[in-house]
Design a protein around this motif. Structure first.
Motif, PDB file in Angstrom:
ATOM      1  N   ALA A 133      -5.664  14.616   7.540  1.00  0.00           N
ATOM      2  CA  ALA A 133      -5.976  13.736   6.077  1.00  0.00           C
ATOM      3  C   ALA A 133      -7.100  13.860   5.540  1.00  0.00           C
ATOM      4  O   ALA A 133      -7.095  13.987   4.459  1.00  0.00           O
ATOM      5  N   ASN A 134      -8.109  13.207   6.281  1.00  0.00           N
ATOM      6  CA  ASN A 134      -9.267  13.152   5.781  1.00  0.00           C
ATOM      7  C   ASN A 134     -10.005  14.382   5.619  1.00  0.00           C
ATOM      8  O   ASN A 134     -10.613  14.561   4.178  1.00  0.00           O
ATOM      9  N   ILE A 135      -9.973  15.438   6.316  1.00  0.00           N
ATOM     10  CA  ILE A 135     -10.525  16.722   5.867  1.00  0.00           C
ATOM     11  C   ILE A 135      -9.710  17.240   4.410  1.00  0.00           C
ATOM     12  O   ILE A 135     -10.696  17.620   3.638  1.00  0.00           O
ATOM     13  N   ARG A 136      -8.656  17.018   4.409  1.00  0.00           N
ATOM     14  CA  ARG A 136      -7.951  17.577   3.195  1.00  0.00           C
ATOM     15  C   ARG A 136      -8.318  16.884   1.919  1.00  0.00           C
ATOM     16  O   ARG A 136      -8.478  17.160   0.981  1.00  0.00           O
ATOM     17  N   ALA A 137      -8.275  15.420   2.167  1.00  0.00           N
ATOM     18  CA  ALA A 137      -8.692  14.640   1.010  1.00  0.00           C
ATOM     19  C   ALA A 137     -10.047  14.865   0.651  1.00  0.00           C
ATOM     20  O   ALA A 137     -10.221  14.770  -0.868  1.00  0.00           O
ATOM     21  N   GLY A 197     -26.175   1.033   1.920  1.00  0.00           N
ATOM     22  CA  GLY A 197     -25.879   2.351   2.287  1.00  0.00           C
ATOM     23  C   GLY A 197     -25.487   3.274   1.299  1.00  0.00           C
ATOM     24  O   GLY A 197     -24.368   2.981   0.704  1.00  0.00           O
ATOM     25  N   SER A 198     -25.829   4.436   0.965  1.00  0.00           N
ATOM     26  CA  SER A 198     -25.409   5.319   0.023  1.00  0.00           C
ATOM     27  C   SER A 198     -24.910   6.698   0.558  1.00  0.00           C
ATOM     28  O   SER A 198     -24.854   7.488  -0.451  1.00  0.00           O
ATOM     29  N   GLY A 199     -24.324   6.758   1.772  1.00  0.00           N
ATOM     30  CA  GLY A 199     -23.896   8.061   2.204  1.00  0.00           C
ATOM     31  C   GLY A 199     -22.528   8.247   1.852  1.00  0.00           C
ATOM     32  O   GLY A 199     -22.171   7.494   0.955  1.00  0.00           O
ATOM     33  N   ILE A 200     -21.839   8.901   2.479  1.00  0.00           N
ATOM     34  CA  ILE A 200     -20.392   9.171   1.958  1.00  0.00           C
ATOM     35  C   ILE A 200     -19.436   7.757   2.278  1.00  0.00           C
ATOM     36  O   ILE A 200     -18.659   7.601   1.332  1.00  0.00           O
ATOM     37  N   THR A 201     -20.068   7.046   3.141  1.00  0.00           N
ATOM     38  CA  THR A 201     -18.916   5.837   3.367  1.00  0.00           C
ATOM     39  C   THR A 201     -19.385   4.878   2.160  1.00  0.00           C
ATOM     40  O   THR A 201     -18.440   4.372   1.517  1.00  0.00           O
ATOM     41  N   GLY A 202     -20.689   4.668   1.886  1.00  0.00           N
ATOM     42  CA  GLY A 202     -20.807   3.458   0.720  1.00  0.00           C
ATOM     43  C   GLY A 202     -20.322   4.430  -0.514  1.00  0.00           C
ATOM     44  O   GLY A 202     -19.795   3.221  -1.528  1.00  0.00           O
ATOM     45  N   ALA A 207     -17.568   2.313  -2.755  1.00  0.00           N
ATOM     46  CA  ALA A 207     -17.856   2.031  -4.346  1.00  0.00           C
ATOM     47  C   ALA A 207     -16.859   2.773  -5.279  1.00  0.00           C
ATOM     48  O   ALA A 207     -16.181   2.001  -6.121  1.00  0.00           O
ATOM     49  N   PHE A 208     -16.470   3.800  -5.013  1.00  0.00           N
ATOM     50  CA  PHE A 208     -15.564   4.586  -5.794  1.00  0.00           C
ATOM     51  C   PHE A 208     -14.316   3.712  -5.668  1.00  0.00           C
ATOM     52  O   PHE A 208     -13.619   3.775  -6.771  1.00  0.00           O
ATOM     53  N   TRP A 238     -14.178   9.112   4.951  1.00  0.00           N
ATOM     54  CA  TRP A 238     -13.414   8.940   3.766  1.00  0.00           C
ATOM     55  C   TRP A 238     -12.315   8.157   3.830  1.00  0.00           C
ATOM     56  O   TRP A 238     -11.969   7.174   2.942  1.00  0.00           O
ATOM     57  N   MET A 239     -11.284   8.305   4.679  1.00  0.00           N
ATOM     58  CA  MET A 239     -10.278   7.684   4.884  1.00  0.00           C
ATOM     59  C   MET A 239     -10.563   6.183   5.356  1.00  0.00           C
ATOM     60  O   MET A 239      -9.849   5.071   5.277  1.00  0.00           O
ATOM     61  N   CYS A 240     -11.480   5.941   6.281  1.00  0.00           N
ATOM     62  CA  CYS A 240     -11.936   4.663   6.712  1.00  0.00           C
ATOM     63  C   CYS A 240     -12.394   3.904   5.453  1.00  0.00           C
ATOM     64  O   CYS A 240     -12.377   2.551   5.454  1.00  0.00           O
ATOM     65  N   ALA A 241     -13.301   4.452   4.713  1.00  0.00           N
ATOM     66  CA  ALA A 241     -13.617   3.837   3.364  1.00  0.00           C
ATOM     67  C   ALA A 241     -12.229   3.296   2.540  1.00  0.00           C
ATOM     68  O   ALA A 241     -12.306   2.094   1.863  1.00  0.00           O
TER      69      ALA A 241
END
Length: 461
Positions: A116-120, A47-52, A56-57, A419-422
């Motif tokens: 926090a996710n929104i701001r991050a 999966g290459s969406g925001i989670t993937g 990876a990052f 983002w924060m779950c990743a």
């Protein structure tokens, strides 16, 4: 709902409706970093969406090497590249339910993480120069149902009592007259406005953001293979996993499922547990009488049984002033029952599309004016979300399956969860501080066998 949840989940379909955000696919849309698929990798991310991309990052930033990413279609072409681009939590709308079921402390932790996710996300875009029309702004929920308005006021008070002086509980209540004057809704159209709630949110092109993160990962050594679906996973006797694709087999020490609504197509244990739900979105040219300076922020329109969400395109963006609006599930027969269980983003539900096509004139009434001479609808498309029985994501190592990791099932709420779950998942995968993680990450998001045994009854929010 049992019948809909039992429909076998497929891989992403060929030739989906074209997303507004992908009218000009990015240069990495069909990238394969190497001409052939490697025989092995330390970590394979599916999966290459925001989670993937976020997984990876974080892995690569922590020193990981030999990371391969598989994507069934083009890069970032799933839910991330097809949503409305709304970074909006609306935490007060779920707070009372979370408080009742899981206690005040957990309800507050969820709300804090969402903000926090929104701001991050917006900070990451700014700090790394990702051009994605990142626009932190206020949002307003325009409420059209009296009982809902009473409940919303109660929920806001409960949050503010539980979280005094906390940014996650900062809301402003607006009378119907305020909504008429400040937000241009309710006169000459749908007159049943009860009130409004405004708070911190934002908007961006999630596609451009996701692609931007992927490019940062590529610079760190990510090996990306688009148009390479994972067909099957098999656990190896000596440890690790075999991943079958149409282009060959790759073995991996660890596998990460960043597959959201498609997860059960890769790992059958999720059949009936993560249920796909098709969402509909349109991009519309504004009416000729809409404010020339633009609208004051993003919107949601809350009515009996459902809602629509709306994002004006910011100044300086392509198609500046366009209005992106999605939702309308509750307008379909049986509250959109036939949208559950489908992975078909090649087609539309005509009832839902008709509602989205017509609703802006009703919401803005006399403030809309005549339609643009080029037509109101610029683009319409669909996308597939993933929903769980308890309304929370699944994050962590698959019970009983060593080194099979998941971060998935975001309830149509991915832009304030992924983002924060990743970040949490990568902490779990490595040697991160679990005590520090538990201080901010909701325990109820972690995958466990008990949650996997729950029965899906529909979306809970």
């Amino acid at each position: 709902m049992d019948q809909r949840a039992a429909i076998p989940v497929t891989l992403p379909r060929d030739n989906p409706t074209q997303s507004y955000w992908q009218l000009e696919p990015d240069e990495i849309a069909d990238l394969r970093s190497t001409s052939s698929l490697p025989d092995k990798a330390d970590t394979v991310i599916i999966g290459s969406g925001i989670t993937g991309a976020a997984v990876a990052f974080n892995l690569l930033s922590n020193g990981a090497r030999d990371v391969v990413m598989l994507e069934a279609r083009q890069a970032c072409s799933g839910a991330t590249g097809r949503n409305g681009g709304h970074t909006k939590a609306a935490s007060y709308r779920s707070f009372l339910g979370h408080q009742k079921d899981h206690g005040t402390a957990m309800a507050a932790k969820i709300a804090r993480m969402e903000l926090a996710n929104i701001r991050a996300v917006h900070a990451f875009a700014r700090d790394h120069g990702i051009k994605c029309d990142s626009t932190p702004c206020d949002t307003v929920d325009v409420v059209y149902e009296a009982a809902q308005w009473e409940l919303d006021q109660k929920a806001v008070k409960a949050m503010q009592d539980a979280m005094p002086d906390d940014d996650a509980a900062k809301y402003t209540l607006h009378s119907r007259e305020d909504v008429w004057e400040k937000f241009f809704c309710g006169r000459g159209g749908d007159e049943s406005v009860c009130g409004g709630v405004s708070y911190e949110a934002g908007s961006l092109s999630a596609y451009q953001f996701g692609v931007g993160v992927l490019k940062l990962c590529l610079a760190k050594g990510l090996n990306l293979h688009t148009n390479t679906p994972a067909l099957n996973l098999e656990k190896l006797e000596g440890g690790g996993w075999k991943v079958e694709t149409p282009r060959g087999v790759i073995t991996a020490g660890k596998v990460v499922l960043a597959t959201n609504g498609y997860t059960a197509s890769v790992w059958k244990r999720f059949q009936g547990v993560i249920v796909p739900l098709r969402g509909h979105v349109t991009a519309q040219r504004p009416g000729l009488d809409m404010p020339k300076e633009g609208l004051p922020g993003t919107y949601s329109f809350i009515y009996e049984g459902g809602y629509d969400y709306m994002i004006p395109r910011p100044k300086g963006s392509k198609f500046e002033g366009d209005i992106v609006i999605g939702g309308a599930l509750a307008k379909a027969p049986a509250d959109g029952l036939e949208e559950y269980g489908t992975t078909d983003d090649t087609a539309f539900n005509e009832v839902i599309m008709k509602s989205l096509d017509e609703c802006l004139r009703k919401y803005f009434g006399d403030n809309w004016g005549a339609d643009n001479s080029e037509g109101r609808i610029r683009k319409s498309w669909t996308g597939i979300m993933g929903f769980s029985p308890d309304g929370f994501p699944f994050v962590g190592e698959m019970p009983g399956e060593k080194d099979l990791w998941v971060s998935t099932s975001f309830q149509g709420h991915g832009m304030v969860l992924c983002w924060m779950c990743a970040r949490a998942l990568v902490t779990m995968m490595g040697d991160g501080d679990e005590k520090e993680l538990d201080a901010w990450f909701p325990e109820i998001f972690k995958i466990n066998e008990q949650r996997l045994r729950l029965t899906f009854r529909g979306r809970l929010s």
